[in-house]
Write a protein that holds these residues in place. Structure first.
Motif, PDB file in Angstrom:
ATOM      1  N   LEU A 128      13.528  32.511  40.776  1.00 16.31           N
ATOM      2  CA  LEU A 128      14.348  33.516  41.456  1.00 16.31           C
ATOM      3  C   LEU A 128      14.711  34.685  40.550  1.00 16.31           C
ATOM      4  CD1 LEU A 128      16.761  31.286  43.588  1.00 16.31           C
ATOM      5  CD2 LEU A 128      14.954  32.798  44.445  1.00 16.31           C
ATOM      6  N   MET A 135      19.793  39.362  44.772  1.00 17.29           N
ATOM      7  CA  MET A 135      19.813  37.985  45.265  1.00 17.29           C
ATOM      8  C   MET A 135      20.082  37.930  46.764  1.00 17.29           C
ATOM      9  SD  MET A 135      19.417  34.776  44.561  1.00 17.29           S
ATOM     10  CE  MET A 135      19.586  34.579  42.780  1.00 17.29           C
ATOM     11  N   LYS A 138      16.446  38.870  48.235  1.00 16.49           N
ATOM     12  CA  LYS A 138      15.305  38.000  47.919  1.00 16.49           C
ATOM     13  C   LYS A 138      15.622  36.530  48.171  1.00 16.49           C
ATOM     14  CE  LYS A 138      16.518  37.866  42.979  1.00 16.49           C
ATOM     15  NZ  LYS A 138      16.098  38.269  41.620  1.00 16.49           N
ATOM     16  N   GLY A 139      16.863  36.124  47.901  1.00 20.94           N
ATOM     17  CA  GLY A 139      17.236  34.728  48.047  1.00 20.94           C
ATOM     18  C   GLY A 139      16.971  34.157  49.428  1.00 20.94           C
ATOM     19  N   THR A 160      18.099  29.076  37.847  1.00 24.15           N
ATOM     20  CA  THR A 160      17.829  30.506  37.738  1.00 24.15           C
ATOM     21  C   THR A 160      18.839  31.139  36.790  1.00 24.15           C
ATOM     22  OG1 THR A 160      17.470  32.564  38.986  1.00 24.15           O
ATOM     23  CG2 THR A 160      19.262  31.144  39.738  1.00 24.15           C
ATOM     24  N   ASN A 189      16.967  40.272  37.767  1.00 25.34           N
ATOM     25  CA  ASN A 189      18.213  39.520  37.974  1.00 25.34           C
ATOM     26  C   ASN A 189      19.458  40.205  37.446  1.00 25.34           C
ATOM     27  OD1 ASN A 189      17.624  39.236  35.238  1.00 25.34           O
ATOM     28  ND2 ASN A 189      18.410  37.148  35.128  1.00 25.34           N
ATOM     29  N   ASP A 192      22.197  39.530  39.850  1.00 21.34           N
ATOM     30  CA  ASP A 192      22.280  38.206  40.479  1.00 21.34           C
ATOM     31  C   ASP A 192      23.579  37.512  40.094  1.00 21.34           C
ATOM     32  OD1 ASP A 192      19.794  38.718  41.451  1.00 21.34           O
ATOM     33  OD2 ASP A 192      18.767  37.114  40.363  1.00 21.34           O
ATOM     34  N   LEU A 197      23.931  33.500  45.180  1.00 20.74           N
ATOM     35  CA  LEU A 197      22.986  32.387  45.237  1.00 20.74           C
ATOM     36  C   LEU A 197      23.497  31.309  46.178  1.00 20.74           C
ATOM     37  CD1 LEU A 197      20.549  30.707  44.255  1.00 20.74           C
ATOM     38  CD2 LEU A 197      21.986  29.961  42.326  1.00 20.74           C
TER      39      LEU A 197
END
Length: 233
Positions: A128, A135, A138-139, A160, A189, A192, A197
């Protein structure tokens, strides 16, 4: 191919275990490979069929070869042919006798029909943070696709590296590696966070556990919600 996948040439893969699993994990990310990540991988590994996303050098699977002796199939999924070949070779050398399938696939795309609902466990280690985007974007896309690969009682688990947020404090080495890797596109990231998450996981799983070790988030997700890929589209 995205820079985060292209970086794993056959030459760089020879250096990966030392640079990432020994040096970076211990000194930059403060999350031990042998004391934390490997036991976590081993604990959640399924006994029938396993999907390893982002195969790398095959380190975790090769080190878990004893329980894998009961696993009839391991499927390796990656964008990079070199990582797939390296992981397969390492797993065979470690003594694994079961079936190994190599799948060249982009995690932003839905899984092939043949992989859906098939696996007891899906591992997502150090993937990730390599993917581009925030995040929150894409998460959900990635997790929805991978949730479709699980059996109803299966587990998706992984680790991650986080960029910021509550509890995330990078040291001198970590800050410099983060800056370099994000600038080169090897990482994506910088923004992130642990909360983002967790929200992404809870969108597609009924049961979620996340903990922070150093600047690495370890996560387990069970009881996938139905029709995940359709929801993510």
């Amino acid at each position: 191919m995205d820079p985060s996948a292209r970086i794993y040439s056959r030459f760089n893969l020879r250096l990966y275990d030392v640079v990432v699993l020994v040096v970076s994990n211990a000194w930059a990310w403060r999350c031990s490979t042998t004391l934390t990540l490997l036991p976590f991988f081993h604990k959640n590994l399924g006994e029938s069929a396993h999907l390893d996303v982002g195969a790398g050098t095959g380190y975790y699977l090769a080190k878990s070869v004893h329980p894998l002796s009961k696993t009839g199939n391991v499927t390796l999924l990656d964008l990079n042919e070199a990582t797939l070949n390296t992981a397969t070779s390492r797993l065979r050398h470690a003594g694994y006798k079961g079936t190994i399938d190599e799948v060249h696939h982009n995690v932003f795309q839905p899984l092939p029909e043949s992989l859906r609902g098939r696996f007891d466990s899906v591992s997502l280690f150090y993937v990730l943070h390599c993917l581009p985007g925030r995040m929150e974007d894409k998460g959900p896309k990635v997790l929805a696709n991978l949730a479709d690969g699980l059996r109803p009682d299966g587990v998706l688990y992984g680790a991650t590296i986080l960029g910021r947020g509550q509890g995330v404090s990078h040291n001198w080495l970590g800050r410099r590696l983060m800056c370099l890797y994000n600038k080169k596109g090897m990482f994506g990231n910088a923004d992130d966070t642990l909360d983002e998450l967790k929200r992404a996981l809870e969108r597609y799983f009924e049961q979620v556990e996340v903990k922070l070790v150093g600047v690495v988030a370890l996560f387990e997700a069970r009881r996938p919600k139905m029709k995940c890929t359709r929801k993510a589209s």
